[in-house]
Scaffold this motif. Structure first.
Motif, PDB file in Angstrom:
ATOM      1  N   LEU A  26       0.824  -1.219   0.000  1.00 36.74           N
ATOM      2  CA  LEU A  26       0.000   0.000   0.000  1.00 36.74           C
ATOM      3  C   LEU A  26       0.856   1.267   0.000  1.00 36.74           C
ATOM      4  O   LEU A  26       1.811   1.366   0.758  1.00 36.74           O
ATOM      5  CB  LEU A  26      -0.908   0.026   1.227  1.00 36.74           C
ATOM      6  CG  LEU A  26      -2.051  -0.981   1.254  1.00 36.74           C
ATOM      7  CD1 LEU A  26      -2.943  -0.742   2.464  1.00 36.74           C
ATOM      8  CD2 LEU A  26      -2.882  -0.866  -0.008  1.00 36.74           C
ATOM      9  N   PRO A  27       0.485   2.243  -0.821  1.00 40.56           N
ATOM     10  CA  PRO A  27       1.229   3.505  -0.823  1.00 40.56           C
ATOM     11  C   PRO A  27       0.744   4.444   0.276  1.00 40.56           C
ATOM     12  O   PRO A  27       0.756   5.657   0.125  1.00 40.56           O
ATOM     13  CB  PRO A  27       0.905   4.075  -2.209  1.00 40.56           C
ATOM     14  CG  PRO A  27      -0.459   3.559  -2.500  1.00 40.56           C
ATOM     15  CD  PRO A  27      -0.602   2.235  -1.805  1.00 40.56           C
ATOM     16  N   GLY A  28       0.294   3.879   1.395  1.00 40.88           N
ATOM     17  CA  GLY A  28      -0.170   4.697   2.515  1.00 40.88           C
ATOM     18  C   GLY A  28       0.417   4.135   3.783  1.00 40.88           C
ATOM     19  O   GLY A  28       0.869   2.983   3.820  1.00 40.88           O
ATOM     20  N   THR A  29       0.428   4.933   4.839  1.00 41.18           N
ATOM     21  CA  THR A  29       0.892   4.440   6.135  1.00 41.18           C
ATOM     22  C   THR A  29       0.373   5.357   7.233  1.00 41.18           C
ATOM     23  O   THR A  29      -0.377   6.302   6.948  1.00 41.18           O
ATOM     24  CB  THR A  29       2.437   4.332   6.164  1.00 41.18           C
ATOM     25  OG1 THR A  29       2.834   3.646   7.353  1.00 41.18           O
ATOM     26  CG2 THR A  29       3.123   5.677   6.104  1.00 41.18           C
ATOM     27  N   TYR A  30       0.752   5.061   8.494  1.00 39.04           N
ATOM     28  CA  TYR A  30       0.357   5.946   9.599  1.00 39.04           C
ATOM     29  C   TYR A  30       1.121   7.267   9.513  1.00 39.04           C
ATOM     30  O   TYR A  30       2.109   7.394   8.777  1.00 39.04           O
ATOM     31  CB  TYR A  30       0.581   5.270  10.945  1.00 39.04           C
ATOM     32  CG  TYR A  30       1.843   4.449  11.055  1.00 39.04           C
ATOM     33  CD1 TYR A  30       3.100   5.048  11.023  1.00 39.04           C
ATOM     34  CD2 TYR A  30       1.775   3.064  11.188  1.00 39.04           C
ATOM     35  CE1 TYR A  30       4.252   4.295  11.120  1.00 39.04           C
ATOM     36  CE2 TYR A  30       2.936   2.296  11.287  1.00 39.04           C
ATOM     37  CZ  TYR A  30       4.178   2.917  11.255  1.00 39.04           C
ATOM     38  OH  TYR A  30       5.308   2.185  11.333  1.00 39.04           O
ATOM     39  N   LEU A  31       0.685   8.261  10.299  1.00 38.43           N
ATOM     40  CA  LEU A  31       1.363   9.561  10.288  1.00 38.43           C
ATOM     41  C   LEU A  31       2.790   9.429  10.807  1.00 38.43           C
ATOM     42  O   LEU A  31       3.089   8.531  11.596  1.00 38.43           O
ATOM     43  CB  LEU A  31       0.611  10.572  11.178  1.00 38.43           C
ATOM     44  CG  LEU A  31      -0.795  10.966  10.769  1.00 38.43           C
ATOM     45  CD1 LEU A  31      -1.267  12.145  11.635  1.00 38.43           C
ATOM     46  CD2 LEU A  31      -0.893  11.324   9.291  1.00 38.43           C
ATOM     47  N   ASP A  32       3.628  10.322  10.412  1.00 31.75           N
ATOM     48  CA  ASP A  32       5.036  10.333  10.809  1.00 31.75           C
ATOM     49  C   ASP A  32       5.178  10.162  12.327  1.00 31.75           C
ATOM     50  O   ASP A  32       4.651  10.968  13.102  1.00 31.75           O
ATOM     51  CB  ASP A  32       5.662  11.661  10.381  1.00 31.75           C
ATOM     52  CG  ASP A  32       7.124  11.735  10.736  1.00 31.75           C
ATOM     53  OD1 ASP A  32       7.934  11.208   9.958  1.00 31.75           O
ATOM     54  OD2 ASP A  32       7.444  12.289  11.807  1.00 31.75           O
TER      55      ASP A  32
END
Ligand SMILES: *Cc1c(COP(=O)(O)O)cnc(C)c1O
Length: 417
Positions: free
Chosen positions: A33-39
């Motif tokens: 996935l090209p998404g993740t949790y916030l930094d």
């Protein structure tokens, strides 16, 4: 209209439950996935987050891309998507009277996008069903309509048709509507989008659809009606029993609402709703890597935004929200009564929380001291007060007192008596 109120504790539990049904970037083997949790350096985990449901969703960063009333869409975030669906159900069915499940919609970045989404959908409908050219499509609206209607027309290559209103009551001048539609028709416009407002930004005025459509039908067989309730959508349906601009009126095909105006949700919480069978016109089949494809203008969008609106609606329940709106309308009545006694000229829709004071009745200096907003800063004709939650009785009283003083000094009061 009825949806129940939930306790803060229950709202929190339901949001955490939803979050647990989403895919968790931290614990599952997610490689593609090209998404993740916030930094995590900046937005680090902290014990208080266990108590903060909205912030937890924000940190987990679910993407609500797609349109989940149409199909399930991305399967990674089903938990929070379900709460968005519940939110859309409340808005479409309970607040705006749509028949059960007979609508599509999504939480958009704002009212601007939702208005453009509507124009885009109707433009493509006319192109696909009638083989229309862009230059044969027009969008008609009152001169008090929000400027996003021009943005949309400009982007989509369709013709904006502005109609003058009566200066005092802000209602469409039917003579001018005739004139403008005749000119458009003679110029080769064949298809029409009618853009009506439930609460204009400056005046809070509400368009009357019946007389408008009676005229429109004399010139156009093919038309759709969109209602811009960006400002009024969480006010007017709770203060007035008039259903003319809701889905209970078969003429109305789509509606824009904003959470981030009256409902006090964070920016990024517009809502787009339309009847079933229309949103297909803006499907982008090339969005092949998105499960369920895409039907929205924006693409990726934060699930946390949808959750924030849902949480607010649950916290108040329909009864509580109706009471809050009633209070604001009452506080607005207080101002209009005071202005009546002072014989100040103003415009107000009795079901709304906006008062536009005639610019001849108040000095620019006083208007600016209280941050009143002008209809047009180049040449103000009206200065408006919007009675939002933060507007306190004391501040209103101070303003009214200053206005009274100013009018006494300038002799305005004396002249009239
Ligand atoms: C605020 C507003 C919009 C635009 O909404 P944004 O959320 O600022 O994009 C559109 N129409 C009306 C009537 C509004 O008041």
């Amino acid at each position: 209209m009825y949806w129940g109120k939930l306790s803060t504790e229950t709202v929190k539990e339901k949001v955490f439950d939803a979050l647990n049904k989403n895919l968790n970037y931290a614990t599952e083997p997610i490689l593609g996935l090209p998404g993740t949790y916030l930094d995590r350096e900046q937005f680090y985990d902290s014990p208080f987050l266990k108590e903060a449901a909205y912030l937890s969703v924000l940190m987990n960063n679910p993407n609500h891309i797609g349109c989940h009333t149409y199909n399930q869409g991305e399967k990674y975030f089903l938990g929070t998507q379900q709460l968005e669906l519940d939110l859309l159900r409340i808005c479409a069915e309970e607040i705006f009277g749509a028949p059960k499940l007979q609508y599509d919609g999504y939480v958009a970045p704002g009212g601007t996008e939702a208005n453009i989404q509507a124009q885009w959908m109707y433009r493509n409908y006319f192109v696909q069903k009638n083989n229309a050219k862009f230059s044969e499509i027009g969008v008609v609206f009152s001169e008090d309509a929000h400027y996003s209607v021009y943005k949309g027309a400009n982007l989509l290559g369709i013709r904006p048709i502005a109609v003058k209103v009566n200066h005092d009551d802000r209602q469409i001048l039917l003579d001018d509507l005739h004139t403008q539609l005749k000119i458009a028709h003679d110029d080769g416009i064949k298809y029409l989008v009618v853009h009506l407002s439930m609460g204009t930004t400056i005046f809070g005025s509400v368009d009357e659809p019946n007389s408008f459509l009676e005229v429109a039908k004399q010139y156009f067989k093919e038309y759709f009606v969109h209602v811009d309730a960006a400002f009024g959508g969480f006010i007017y349906p709770f203060s007035s029993s008039n259903k003319d601009l809701t889905f209970q009126n078969p003429e109305i095909s789509s509606i824009t609402i904003d959470g981030h105006k009256m409902l006090q949700s964070p920016y990024g919480t517009g809502i787009f709703l339309c009847r079933k069978g229309l949103i297909e016109n803006v499907q982008t089949p090339e969005a092949a890597y998105v499960y369920g494809s895409d039907f929205t203008l924006c693409g990726s969008r934060s699930g946390a935004n949808a959750i924030s609106i849902w949480m607010i609606l649950m916290t108040h329940g329909s009864v509580g929200w109706t009471e809050s709106i009633h209070d604001l309308v009452e506080r607005t009545n207080y101002i209009s009564n005071a202005l009546d006694i002072m014989e100040v000229k103003y415009y107000r829709n009795p079901y709304m929380n906006i008062i536009a004071i005639d610019a001849n009745e108040v000095s620019e200096e006083l208007a600016k001291r209280y941050f009143l907003v002008a209809d047009n800063y180049n040449n103000p004709q009206w200065w408006k007060i919007v009675v939002m939650v933060h507007v306190k009785q004391e501040t209103l009283d101070e303003f009214l007192e200053d206005l009274k003083k100013e009018r006494k000094e300038s002799g305005l009061l004396a002249k009239k008596h």
